[in-house]
Scaffold this motif. Structure first.
Motif, mmCIF file in Angstrom:
data_model
loop_
_atom_site.group_PDB
_atom_site.id
_atom_site.type_symbol
_atom_site.label_atom_id
_atom_site.label_comp_id
_atom_site.label_asym_id
_atom_site.label_seq_id
_atom_site.Cartn_x
_atom_site.Cartn_y
_atom_site.Cartn_z
ATOM 1 N N ASP A 38 7.169 -10.397 -19.063
ATOM 2 C CA ASP A 38 6.556 -11.670 -18.693
ATOM 3 C C ASP A 38 5.104 -11.787 -19.157
ATOM 4 N N ASN A 39 4.547 -10.711 -19.645
ATOM 5 C CA ASN A 39 3.136 -10.685 -20.033
ATOM 6 C C ASN A 39 3.038 -10.792 -21.555
ATOM 7 N N ASN A 40 2.390 -11.872 -22.041
ATOM 8 C CA ASN A 40 2.287 -12.082 -23.490
ATOM 9 C C ASN A 40 1.471 -10.994 -24.168
ATOM 10 N N ASP A 41 0.461 -10.487 -23.475
ATOM 11 C CA ASP A 41 -0.349 -9.426 -24.062
ATOM 12 C C ASP A 41 0.494 -8.174 -24.285
ATOM 13 N N ILE A 42 1.324 -7.848 -23.301
ATOM 14 C CA ILE A 42 2.218 -6.692 -23.442
ATOM 15 C C ILE A 42 3.203 -6.932 -24.582
ATOM 16 N N LEU A 43 3.727 -8.164 -24.670
ATOM 17 C CA LEU A 43 4.691 -8.480 -25.720
ATOM 18 C C LEU A 43 4.049 -8.351 -27.101
ATOM 19 N N ASN A 44 2.796 -8.798 -27.215
ATOM 20 C CA ASN A 44 2.094 -8.670 -28.495
ATOM 21 C C ASN A 44 1.960 -7.213 -28.900
ATOM 22 N N ARG A 45 1.644 -6.351 -27.933
ATOM 23 C CA ARG A 45 1.476 -4.927 -28.227
ATOM 24 C C ARG A 45 2.809 -4.270 -28.556
ATOM 25 N N LEU A 46 3.882 -4.728 -27.917
ATOM 26 C CA LEU A 46 5.201 -4.165 -28.206
ATOM 27 C C LEU A 46 5.650 -4.488 -29.631
ATOM 28 N N LEU A 47 5.268 -5.681 -30.114
ATOM 29 C CA LEU A 47 5.732 -6.133 -31.433
ATOM 30 C C LEU A 47 4.666 -5.984 -32.516
ATOM 31 N N GLU A 48 3.582 -5.300 -32.203
ATOM 32 C CA GLU A 48 2.483 -5.171 -33.146
ATOM 33 C C GLU A 48 2.965 -4.565 -34.465
ATOM 34 N N GLY A 49 2.629 -5.246 -35.573
ATOM 35 C CA GLY A 49 2.991 -4.751 -36.895
ATOM 36 C C GLY A 49 4.366 -5.154 -37.367
ATOM 37 N N GLU A 50 5.132 -5.828 -36.524
ATOM 38 C CA GLU A 50 6.484 -6.232 -36.906
ATOM 39 C C GLU A 50 6.484 -7.699 -37.330
ATOM 40 N N PRO A 51 6.843 -7.989 -38.567
ATOM 41 C CA PRO A 51 6.844 -9.390 -39.026
ATOM 42 C C PRO A 51 7.955 -10.187 -38.356
ATOM 43 N N PRO A 52 7.751 -11.481 -38.198
ATOM 44 C CA PRO A 52 8.801 -12.315 -37.595
ATOM 45 C C PRO A 52 9.965 -12.480 -38.562
#
Length: 286
Positions: A38-52
């Motif tokens: 539910d936390n966008n900051d956590i989601l950003n860190r989880l997907l860091e470096g992965e292109p859409p």
């Protein structure tokens, strides 16, 4: 790096799952819902470096234009030709095709300059035609003026160009100077409306000493319909050899000064009418 405790305590394990889902083609929203992040900051860190994934990218409206511009450039088209064909700016075209080889020059610089000059001459001709058409249309729209209209226009002209009375220097007389023959003609017409006889007028030329005074007096005398010998002695302005003024050709006639004798009452009428015009213009009709 320290990671939050609780539901996100196994951050690395959660990241592995998030990356796997991302590489499987899921969107951020789908990953968030699947992993209950539910936390966008956590989601950003989880997907860091992965292109859409490609399907989530918004299409660029100019991609087709860019591809077409590059195609035309490879065919040897110039920026101007591409701009006309695609309707986009040269700055955009430059960004799209500047890495491509320049087309071979098909004309010599002299030929290109001549073509540009012909194009500019055509533009100037068109502009001049538009200019003259606008003037002719405006002139025709005026039509004939009544004596009242001539009087009001003459008051405005005099207030702009004529000598005026000052509290510190009483000059209640009509005294007008101008270099434009049409302005002089109109001023004389205005005096006719005021009932001024030509016998009350005195004329003098004001001109630079380097000019032909006799020719100037002949010119103005013919314009106002009097003998040049009746002119008062010309006022000569000192000539500056280093002058930057443009009125130095043979067509230079200086200015004509017109004095109206016994015109104090006419001056007062003119000044009063001027302030009447100012007040009348300020009052808006209901």
């Amino acid at each position: 790096m320290a990671h939050p405790q609780g539901k996100y305590s196994d951050f690395e394990g959660l990241r592995e799952r998030a990356v796997a889902l991302r590489r499987a083609g899921l969107s951020r929203r789908q990953i968030r819902d699947r992993l209950h992040v539910d936390n966008n900051d956590i989601l950003n860190r989880l997907l860091e470096g992965e292109p859409p994934p490609a399907w989530t990218r918004r299409p660029n409206a100019k991609d087709d234009l860019r591809d077409k511009a590059r195609e035309l450039r490879l065919q040897g088209w110039t920026y101007d030709q591409i701009q006309v064909e695609l309707g986009c700016s040269k700055s955009s075209i430059s960004l799209w095709v500047r890495d491509l080889p320049k087309p071979e020059r098909k004309r010599t610089p002299e030929e290109a300059s001549a073509i540009a000059r012909r194009g500019w001459e055509a533009t100037l001709k068109r502009r001049e035609e538009e200019r003259q058409h606008a003037k002719a249309t405006a002139k025709q729209a005026v039509g004939d003026l009544s004596d009242r209209e001539v009087f009001l226009a003459g008051v405005v002209l005099y207030w702009a160009e004529g000598a005026k009375d000052k509290a510190y220097s009483r000059r209640e007389r009509l005294h007008f100077i101008n270099s434009d023959p049409n302005v002089i003609r109109f001023f004389l017409r205005w005096l006719d409306v005021l009932g001024v006889e030509r016998e009350r007028l005195r004329f003098r030329v004001s001109i630079h000493e380097s000019a032909n005074v006799a020719d100037a007096e002949e010119f103005w005398a013919q314009l106002v319909g009097v003998d040049p010998t009746t002119f008062q002695k010309a006022t000569l302005k000192k000539h500056n050899p280093k002058t930057s003024r443009k009125n130095t050709s043979e067509a230079y006639r200086g200015c004509l000064i017109i004095y109206v004798l016994k015109s104090a009452d006419l001056y007062r009428r003119m000044e009063g009418a001027w302030y009447g015009i100012v007040g009348g213009a300020a009052r808006r009709p209901d």
